[in-house]
Design a protein around this motif. Structure first.
Motif, PDB file in Angstrom:
ATOM      1  N   GLY A 272       0.802  -1.216   0.000  1.00 36.54           N
ATOM      2  CA  GLY A 272       0.000   0.000   0.000  1.00 36.54           C
ATOM      3  C   GLY A 272       0.834   1.264   0.000  1.00 36.54           C
ATOM      4  O   GLY A 272       0.341   2.338  -0.385  1.00 36.54           O
ATOM      5  N   TYR A 273       2.095   1.158   0.427  1.00 35.79           N
ATOM      6  CA  TYR A 273       2.990   2.314   0.441  1.00 35.79           C
ATOM      7  C   TYR A 273       3.971   2.288  -0.725  1.00 35.79           C
ATOM      8  O   TYR A 273       4.905   3.083  -0.758  1.00 35.79           O
ATOM      9  CB  TYR A 273       3.781   2.351   1.757  1.00 35.79           C
ATOM     10  N   GLY A 274       3.757   1.383  -1.681  1.00 34.67           N
ATOM     11  CA  GLY A 274       4.713   1.191  -2.761  1.00 34.67           C
ATOM     12  C   GLY A 274       4.365   1.884  -4.054  1.00 34.67           C
ATOM     13  O   GLY A 274       4.838   1.461  -5.113  1.00 34.67           O
ATOM     14  N   ASP A 275       3.543   2.956  -4.019  1.00 34.43           N
ATOM     15  CA  ASP A 275       3.267   3.681  -5.254  1.00 34.43           C
ATOM     16  C   ASP A 275       4.466   4.537  -5.634  1.00 34.43           C
ATOM     17  O   ASP A 275       5.341   4.843  -4.816  1.00 34.43           O
ATOM     18  CB  ASP A 275       2.017   4.547  -5.100  1.00 34.43           C
ATOM     19  N   ALA A 276       4.512   4.946  -6.880  1.00 35.83           N
ATOM     20  CA  ALA A 276       5.698   5.612  -7.417  1.00 35.83           C
ATOM     21  C   ALA A 276       5.995   6.927  -6.702  1.00 35.83           C
ATOM     22  O   ALA A 276       7.153   7.235  -6.401  1.00 35.83           O
ATOM     23  CB  ALA A 276       5.516   5.852  -8.914  1.00 35.83           C
ATOM     24  N   ARG A 277       4.977   7.726  -6.422  1.00 38.36           N
ATOM     25  CA  ARG A 277       5.200   9.031  -5.786  1.00 38.36           C
ATOM     26  C   ARG A 277       5.804   8.863  -4.399  1.00 38.36           C
ATOM     27  O   ARG A 277       6.715   9.606  -4.012  1.00 38.36           O
ATOM     28  CB  ARG A 277       3.895   9.806  -5.708  1.00 38.36           C
ATOM     29  N   ASN A 278       5.304   7.909  -3.636  1.00 34.98           N
ATOM     30  CA  ASN A 278       5.815   7.728  -2.277  1.00 34.98           C
ATOM     31  C   ASN A 278       7.234   7.181  -2.295  1.00 34.98           C
ATOM     32  O   ASN A 278       8.088   7.600  -1.496  1.00 34.98           O
ATOM     33  CB  ASN A 278       4.903   6.790  -1.496  1.00 34.98           C
ATOM     34  N   LEU A 279       7.516   6.248  -3.194  1.00 35.46           N
ATOM     35  CA  LEU A 279       8.879   5.728  -3.299  1.00 35.46           C
ATOM     36  C   LEU A 279       9.853   6.833  -3.689  1.00 35.46           C
ATOM     37  O   LEU A 279      10.973   6.906  -3.179  1.00 35.46           O
ATOM     38  CB  LEU A 279       8.936   4.589  -4.312  1.00 35.46           C
ATOM     39  N   SER A 377       6.694   5.634 -15.446  1.00 33.02           N
ATOM     40  CA  SER A 377       6.519   6.704 -14.480  1.00 33.02           C
ATOM     41  C   SER A 377       7.759   7.597 -14.450  1.00 33.02           C
ATOM     42  O   SER A 377       8.889   7.127 -14.676  1.00 33.02           O
ATOM     43  CB  SER A 377       6.264   6.126 -13.088  1.00 33.02           C
ATOM     44  N   ILE A 378       7.563   8.871 -14.152  1.00 32.56           N
ATOM     45  CA  ILE A 378       8.699   9.771 -14.006  1.00 32.56           C
ATOM     46  C   ILE A 378       9.498   9.424 -12.746  1.00 32.56           C
ATOM     47  O   ILE A 378      10.627   9.892 -12.570  1.00 32.56           O
ATOM     48  CB  ILE A 378       8.242  11.234 -13.947  1.00 32.56           C
ATOM     49  N   HIS A 379       8.896   8.602 -11.873  1.00 40.62           N
ATOM     50  CA  HIS A 379       9.574   8.158 -10.656  1.00 40.62           C
ATOM     51  C   HIS A 379      10.090   6.721 -10.796  1.00 40.62           C
ATOM     52  O   HIS A 379      10.285   6.032  -9.802  1.00 40.62           O
ATOM     53  CB  HIS A 379       8.622   8.232  -9.461  1.00 40.62           C
ATOM     54  N   GLU A 380      10.290   6.289 -12.035  1.00 42.80           N
ATOM     55  CA  GLU A 380      10.673   4.895 -12.252  1.00 42.80           C
ATOM     56  C   GLU A 380      12.030   4.562 -11.639  1.00 42.80           C
ATOM     57  O   GLU A 380      12.289   3.409 -11.272  1.00 42.80           O
ATOM     58  CB  GLU A 380      10.698   4.585 -13.741  1.00 42.80           C
TER      59      GLU A 380
END
Length: 458
Positions: A272-279, A377-380
């Protein structure tokens, strides 16, 4: 010869030492060493009048609340009755034999006034964290975060479809608090999607079906713990949705750094905390290793090529497909330049239609499209780092240690009996979660640090 109790007139004087009647191994005797309320009155002095009748001692009320949450006594009315008759409780509250126990309504009046205005319960909780740090129970290198649903004091039957049918704000504290947190990222502002139905008694509670039980109204209690001894470093109350839990994680990490100077090297959490923005926030802004499974929906079940089958070339900023052809962000020139990144932070890499039409692998790659398209994603970069960490032994150890936070939630509900909230509104949830986390830290201190006499006996 059978003895018989002699009935005598009551003595005029008694010699009774309350200290002697509290067992040496009693939990409250061990907890009492770590309850420091020396500066309590100075904190509350601005919230009391200089004239008028003396109030109930705030230290007495706080000590009674600590007893209630440490011993799983959920009702304040019952708490007053227990303190009245229990010698150990009287000893902990410094009441003696003849001290008067305050009325249960006193807690409610102070809670809605002085305690919340002074943020007293937050300070009390942070005092226990500071003591855990002083006792070397907090390593500060590895943290874990998670959330658990706690039922709200709201009925399934008394609901409305939208906020327009709510009673006026003057009707209850819960309605006023709901209107006050509509823009808060941890409550009403956590998602632009309005709730389907609101509870009349507690509109800020979220209707959720995340558990195996029937859907119910709930709040989320969020814990940030240190992995060494499972000390609760911070706690936050939010609405019961995933976006709010991620917001709570950021607030708790920043607050732990501001209050105590703690800055973890790694953070363990579930998907649940593993989305790109949070990482990306953890890796690029805070320099924290995410020991978190990546939230990824690129897997396919129809046997066609997945995104993992395409190799990304960082130097050329392109993907290479299994046939060796390249997918690029843009192949046409437009009169008006179009943005490369959409509102969701995703960029699109497209293959040439000519390459796909002549490719023998097209039935396995894009059977229903003229050309293959890959979203990135830009956060890849942060996601790739999390994937690399997931292959290490340290990640396996963190996943095992993360269960400590789940054990704390089990202790919260089964031992401290906090399965359902008594107080309503966001402030009521905050008060209960802070007191419960305070009780858990105090019990942790009492368990890990033996009494001086016991330490000498060993």
């Amino acid at each position: 010869m059978m003895g018989e109790r002699t009935v005598s007139q009551e003595s005029l004087f008694y010699s009774f030492n309350l200290e002697r009647h509290v067992p040496a191994d009693h939990l409250l005797r061990s907890i009492d060493r770590f309850v420091d309320l020396s500066d309590l009155r100075e904190q509350l002095r601005p919230f009391y009048s200089e004239t008028g009748r003396p109030s109930i001692d705030p230290e007495l009320m706080l000590r009674m609340l600590i007893i209630g949450y440490c011993m799983g006594i959920r009702s304040e009315r019952r708490l007053c009755e227990e303190v009245h008759v229990n010698l150990a409780y009287r000893w902990f509250c410094r009441l003696g034999l003849e001290g008067d126990v305050p009325n249960h309504s006193t807690f409610s009046k102070n809670r809605h006034g002085r305690f919340r205005d002074s943020d007293l319960l937050r300070r009390l909780f942070e005092t226990t964290v500071a003591r855990c740090i002083a006792e070397k129970l907090v390593g500060g290198e590895g943290f874990a975060v998670d959330a658990s649903l706690i039922r709200a004091d709201a009925s399934r039957q008394h609901v409305v479809d939208h906020a327009g049918q709510l009673p006026p704000a003057s009707a209850s504290h819960a309605v006023r608090e709901y209107l006050a947190v509509l823009d808060d990222a941890a409550f009403g502002g956590a998602t632009p999607v309005p709730p389907k139905q609101l509870a009349v008694a507690d509109p800020a509670a979220r209707w959720t079906a995340a558990s195996r039980d029937r859907a119910f109204f709930a709040y989320s209690t969020n814990y940030l713990i240190d992995l060494d001894h499972a000390v609760i470093v911070d706690v936050e109350a939010t609405t019961a949705i995933r976006q709010a839990e991620v917001t709570a994680q950021r607030r708790m990490i920043e607050r732990a750094h501001t209050r105590f100077g703690l800055w973890p090297e790694r953070l363990a959490a579930d998907t649940g905390y593993g989305d790109a923005r949070n990482l990306s926030w953890l890796v690029e802004e805070r320099g924290i290793e995410p020991h978190i499974p990546v939230f990824d929906k690129s897997a396919r079940r129809d046997g066609s090529f997945e995104r993992a089958d395409f190799v990304f070339d960082h130097d050329d900023d392109s993907y290479v497909c299994p046939a060796g052809k390249r997918l690029r962000q843009r192949r046409k020139h437009y009169r008006e330049a179009l943005p490369f990144v959409d509102a969701e932070g995703m960029t699109r890499y497209r293959a040439s239609k000519l390459d796909c039409d002549a490719c023998a692998l097209k039935p396995r790659c894009c059977p229903n499209a003229p050309a293959r398209k890959i979203l990135r994603s830009i956060h890849e970069g942060a996601r790739d780092m999390a994937r690399d960490i997931a292959t290490t032994d340290a990640y396996v150890a963190s996943r095992r240690q993360r269960k400590k936070v789940e054990m704390l939630f089990a202790h919260l509900k089964r031992i401290l009996n906090l399965r359902r909230l008594r107080l309503r509104g966001p402030n009521g949830a905050k008060d209960e979660f802070l007191l419960a986390a305070t009780a858990q830290n105090l019990r942790k201190l009492a368990k890990l640090i033996p009494m001086p006499a016991m330490a000498g006996a060993r």
